[in-house]
Write a protein that holds these residues in place. Structure first.
Motif, PDB file in Angstrom:
ATOM      1  N   ALA A 192     -16.460  24.076  22.590  1.00  0.00           N
ATOM      2  CA  ALA A 192     -16.149  24.045  24.021  1.00  0.00           C
ATOM      3  C   ALA A 192     -15.938  25.460  24.547  1.00  0.00           C
ATOM      4  O   ALA A 192     -16.383  25.810  25.635  1.00  0.00           O
ATOM      5  CB  ALA A 192     -14.917  23.194  24.275  1.00  0.00           C
ATOM      6  N   ASP A 195     -19.273  27.206  24.665  1.00  0.00           N
ATOM      7  CA  ASP A 195     -20.014  26.696  25.805  1.00  0.00           C
ATOM      8  C   ASP A 195     -19.524  27.340  27.099  1.00  0.00           C
ATOM      9  O   ASP A 195     -20.313  27.806  27.917  1.00  0.00           O
ATOM     10  CB  ASP A 195     -19.839  25.172  25.865  1.00  0.00           C
ATOM     11  N   ARG A 327     -20.561  18.164  26.092  1.00  0.00           N
ATOM     12  CA  ARG A 327     -19.834  18.920  27.108  1.00  0.00           C
ATOM     13  C   ARG A 327     -19.010  18.027  28.025  1.00  0.00           C
ATOM     14  O   ARG A 327     -17.868  18.320  28.329  1.00  0.00           O
ATOM     15  CB  ARG A 327     -20.821  19.731  27.933  1.00  0.00           C
ATOM     16  N   GLU A 328     -19.585  16.921  28.462  1.00  0.00           N
ATOM     17  CA  GLU A 328     -18.872  16.125  29.456  1.00  0.00           C
ATOM     18  C   GLU A 328     -17.934  15.090  28.834  1.00  0.00           C
ATOM     19  O   GLU A 328     -17.512  14.144  29.485  1.00  0.00           O
ATOM     20  CB  GLU A 328     -19.863  15.458  30.422  1.00  0.00           C
ATOM     21  N   ASP A 329     -17.628  15.259  27.567  1.00  0.00           N
ATOM     22  CA  ASP A 329     -16.653  14.389  26.920  1.00  0.00           C
ATOM     23  C   ASP A 329     -15.310  14.513  27.619  1.00  0.00           C
ATOM     24  O   ASP A 329     -14.872  15.605  27.911  1.00  0.00           O
ATOM     25  CB  ASP A 329     -16.465  14.849  25.462  1.00  0.00           C
TER      26      ASP A 329
ATOM     27  N   TYR B  54     -19.145  20.895  34.743  1.00  0.00           N
ATOM     28  CA  TYR B  54     -19.799  19.694  35.259  1.00  0.00           C
ATOM     29  C   TYR B  54     -20.763  20.083  36.357  1.00  0.00           C
ATOM     30  O   TYR B  54     -20.645  21.142  36.976  1.00  0.00           O
ATOM     31  CB  TYR B  54     -18.783  18.712  35.848  1.00  0.00           C
ATOM     32  N   PRO B  73     -21.814  27.364  32.569  1.00  0.00           N
ATOM     33  CA  PRO B  73     -20.758  28.354  32.750  1.00  0.00           C
ATOM     34  C   PRO B  73     -21.292  29.754  33.021  1.00  0.00           C
ATOM     35  O   PRO B  73     -20.685  30.509  33.783  1.00  0.00           O
ATOM     36  CB  PRO B  73     -20.005  28.288  31.423  1.00  0.00           C
ATOM     37  N   LYS B  89      -9.617  28.063  26.178  1.00  0.00           N
ATOM     38  CA  LYS B  89     -10.900  28.118  25.489  1.00  0.00           C
ATOM     39  C   LYS B  89     -10.931  29.419  24.690  1.00  0.00           C
ATOM     40  O   LYS B  89     -11.511  30.411  25.116  1.00  0.00           O
ATOM     41  CB  LYS B  89     -12.037  28.064  26.495  1.00  0.00           C
TER      42      LYS B  89
END
Lengths: 330, 511
Positions: A192, A195, A327-329, B54, B73, B89
């Protein structure tokens, strides 16, 4: 003394097989993918390489050793990467369970190799590719004879032995000192985060898993064409080596440089049963031999216990090892 | 070109759930905008669309006057948008510098020394305290947050989004953070703070935008807003924000903890020589930065954590002369001894309830041994489930529906309802209102108050200091697993509790 030398001469080639297997798996696991299909991939690589060499030797009018090496190496890499690709697609794209997929891949690789092996064996119990074996097992000229025992110990192996050591150093540098390595490790530790930093998690996972599989596959190739003297037979030997490679990954605490001495140590321990009684001047019965062959695994368990006791973060597996990333978890 | 960011009619759905519905929002240059809303109102989802996590289903986003597509991102970074997520993160085994280097542009040369130098310059400019060679797993929460902000600034963010930045900070750390945020505003940056804490909104922001159940309600200037006006916009109705705190009546000693020491499985001392008493008819608050032994304290009392030798946890029942030792007893043995100990754990669906089972089965977790028949008694738990659903207004399609499908607030109502129904003598709750909306939170406070009036000894582990000060009669502060003072909830101040949470006083172990 001569027994000791013979022991080392046996241990280093043995170690080289699992060193390739382990380095490939380290690369894969650094991306967070736990590929338990290493034995299957080593089968695929070993068999494809052998098959290529075998047919080249039989069909070419004047087989050339370099072409033979090139062909068998390419086929080995392609087959092993195909295995890695199957694993990647199932676990990264379809997010299947990694353990189950890996174990299935092991069975699959073994099955494929032994199935097509039937056509090469053609009824006999083994088949051979002598030219390939000669090419792969060729010692370094001049150096391997000049200085007696030292030469024998240092330079008396096929080129893949040195390739493994070089590869370990290269992997170490890539993982720890380059941007690619940093990003790859981030993917395995915390996808995460990677990403959110703009790193393509999927790309890294695919590449690391496929390239890792290719490296593991070379282990199988080396086993068949050098260690096993270019002889193909339907056995389960590669599978045992594959699991040993997985154990070696844990033993080295996911550090490529450690595979160099770790693999040779495993080789020494594996051949303990044949040489130690000779050195001590005793004879042991066969069931004890089987027990002694267990030693590498026992050592791995001991290392696991020690490492888990000390709980140093750097010695732990990548934090998201075995987990799929979406990603959208939520 | 007055706005740094404009969102126009943005909608985002997850399956059937609408997270954001037709939201339009403006952010000006050089302002601090609070994005206010209850849990689940879609604040984070909305901001995740700005940071590229998203992608909106429909609607447009304008950054600095131009319409943009943010599909990953890195697109957000390219536009100068940086987000500090609530769940950091960061890669634990990397150093601060390595974490910053992770986000480097491909065109930049990979040179960690240069990265470190540039990061150090940023730290200096905004007065951050950060050791760039430290590994993340060795950092405190506030250091990690600092690193996150430096990381975002390093990438050249002009628009910063902070998701619940104060949730894990002490009052002192929060003040420091606010100072930094003001420094950034002075530098012309736009800062968006996602939060549900009203007093912080009033303290730091220039304007407040409010979301309710995924919809945009409006934006107001902070100087025109009050706590109650904001709450009304947030909840949609007037809410009484008062907690009635009655004087403890006839307090009886119920629990006596002496020299409680607990080691973690790795052999680290988690609780260090903790001693205190809990009385019936009072609420004892437990404050501390999370991870300072709160969880272990409650679990040790509930029989879920082994304690070191010399520790004592004694329970005083009706016969005040004959206390019962709880340590060494399993939860079942404690219950069999007739001790009414109720525990609302932090991990509701992990330790408190079974997510895949309905309300009835979850009630049975406490009563499965009752009755003499070979078959279980389902009638009593069914009645209890019905009763809890009625009294606490649990919103669920049926009492058979798996509780994991309920919202966080309703899950908590089921759990608290069940624990209270066992008519406890000691009631322990850990972060009982975490993730709940304001209405449900106040329902829980009132329930705890009722229990206190009934003579129950309530132990309340909380994180919101304002609530702790309003709700509790006494507050025990844990710091590094030690008791760093037990203060009176009526007379103490937030600053005092905050100081005790972070600075261990000498000789503070014994009270």
């Amino acid at each position: 003394m001569s027994i000791l030398i013979a022991w080392i001469l046996r241990a280093i080639p043995f170690g080289t097989i699992i060193m390739y297997g382990a380095m490939g798996e380290i690369m894969t696991e650094k991306s967070g993918n736990l590929n338990l299909g290493v034995p299957g991939i080593m089968y695929l690589g070993g068999f494809a390489g052998y098959g290529a060499a075998y047919f080249y030797e039989r069909l070419a009018a004047h087989p050339n050793p370099f072409v033979c090496i090139l062909l068998s190496l390419l086929c080995c890499l392609a087959a092993a990467m195909a295995g890695g690709l199957i694993f990647s697609f199932l676990t990264i794209t379809l997010r299947a369970n990694q353990n189950v997929t890996g174990l299935a891949l092991t069975t699959f690789g073994m099955g494929v190799a032994n199935f097509f092996g039937v056509f090469i064996l053609n009824g006999s119990s083994y088949s051979a590719a002598p030219l390939a074996n000669k090419a792969y097992a060729a010692k370094i000229p001049f150096l391997s004879e000049k200085f007696g025992t030292v030469s024998q110990l240092l330079f008396g192996y096929g080129f893949l032995v040195y390739g493994a050591v070089i590869l370990a150093v290269v992997l170490h540098i890539i993982l720890n000192h380059t941007r690619v390595g940093l990003q790859l490790r981030a993917v395995g530790e915390n996808p995460a985060t990677a990403d959110a930093s703009g790193i393509s998690v999927t790309k890294y996972k695919y590449l690391a898993t496929c390239l890792g599989a290719a490296i593991s596959g070379i282990g199988g190739l080396y086993y068949v064409l050098d260690y096993n003297q270019g002889i193909w037979a339907t056995t389960g030997q590669i599978e045992a080596l594959g699991w040993l490679a997985v154990a070696l990954v844990i033993f080295t605490t996911w550090k490529p440089l450690n595979t160099i001495w770790g693999a040779y140590l495993f080789g020494v321990l594996y051949w303990l049963y044949q040489f130690l009684p000779g050195i001590l001047g005793i004879t042991v019965s066969s069931y004890v031999t089987d027990l002694i062959q267990m030693v590498p695994y026992v050592v791995t368990i001991v290392v696991l216990i020690v490492v888990s006791q000390r709980r140093k973060k750097e010695n732990q597996p990548p934090a998201s090892l075995g987990l799929a990333y979406f990603r959208e978890d939520r | 070109m007055e706005y740094a960011v404009q969102l126009k009619h943005v909608t985002k759905t997850f399956g059937k759930v609408v997270a954001n519905k037709d939201v339009s929002l403006d952010v000006r240059y050089g302002e601090i905008l609070s994005l206010l809303g209850e849990n689940g109102s879609g604040k984070t989802t909305l901001m995740n669309m700005l940071s590229g996590i998203y992608y909106p289903d429909s609607g447009q986003i304008f950054v600095e006057g131009k319409q943009v597509e943010i599909s990953a991102p890195k697109d957000a970074y390219a536009l100068g948008i940086g987000m500090v997520h609530q769940h950091f993160k960061l890669v634990d085994v990397f150093t601060a510098t390595e974490n910053i280097a992770l986000g480097l542009d491909k065109k930049e040369k990979f040179d960690q020394k240069a990265v470190k130098a540039k990061a150090a310059a940023i730290c200096e400019k905004y007065h951050f305290e950060l050791n760039l060679d430290q590994k993340v797993y060795e950092m405190s929460v506030s250091q990690k947050q600092t690193l996150e902000i430096v990381k975002v600034l390093y990438r050249g963010a002009r628009i910063l989004i902070l998701d619940e930045p104060t949730a894990v900070l002490t009052p002192q750390e929060t003040e420091k953070l606010f100072q930094v945020i003001r420094n950034m505003r002075r530098d012309g940056k736009s800062v968006i703070i996602i939060t549900h804490k009203l007093h912080e909104v009033l303290e730091i922001s220039d304007r407040v935008a409010i979301l309710r159940r995924g919809e945009y309600i409006g934006t107001v200037d902070t100087k025109d807003a009050t706590e109650s006006s904001l709450t009304e916009m947030m909840v949609g109705e007037k809410v009484e924000l008062n907690i009635d705190r009655t004087e403890p009546v006839n307090p009886k000693k119920r629990l006596s903890i002496q020299n409680l020491t607990v080691y973690s499985r790795e052999g680290v001392k988690i609780l260090d020589d903790v001693s205190f008493d809990a009385f019936g008819g009072e609420i004892l608050g437990i404050a501390g930065v999370s991870g300072n032994g709160q969880k272990e304290l409650l679990e040790a009392i509930a029989g879920l954590q082994p304690a070191a030798k010399g520790s004592k946890v004694r329970f005083f029942g009706e016969d005040q002369e004959k206390p019962v030792e709880l340590l060494g007893k399993s939860p079942k043995q404690i219950r069999d001894a007739g001790i009414h100990l109720a525990f609302v754990p932090e991990d509701r669906l992990g330790m408190g309830l079974v997510g895949s089972m309905g309300m009835i089965e979850n009630m049975m977790l406490k009563s499965y041994e009752n009755g003499h028949s070979f078959l279980t008694d389902r009638k009593t738990p069914r009645e209890l489930a019905e009763q809890i659903k009625e009294e606490l207004h649990v919103v669920t399609p049926s009492i058979q529906t798996p509780v994991s499908r309920l919202s966080g607030g309703n899950v908590q109502k089921v759990l608290v309802g069940r624990e209270i129904a066992s008519s406890p003598i000691v009631l322990m709750t850990a972060y009982a209102v975490r993730g709940l909306d304001i209405n449900t939170s106040y329902t829980i406070y009132h329930l705890l108050g009722e229990q206190k009036e009934k003579g129950v000894a309530v132990i309340y582990v909380g994180e919101d200091l304002d609530v702790l000060l309003e709700l509790c009669d006494r507050i025990l502060v844990l710091c590094g697993g030690k008791v760093n003072g037990i203060v009176d909830g009526r007379t103490t101040t937030k600053e005092d509790v905050g100081m005790r949470m972070t600075n261990l006083k000498k000789g503070a172990t014994r009270q």
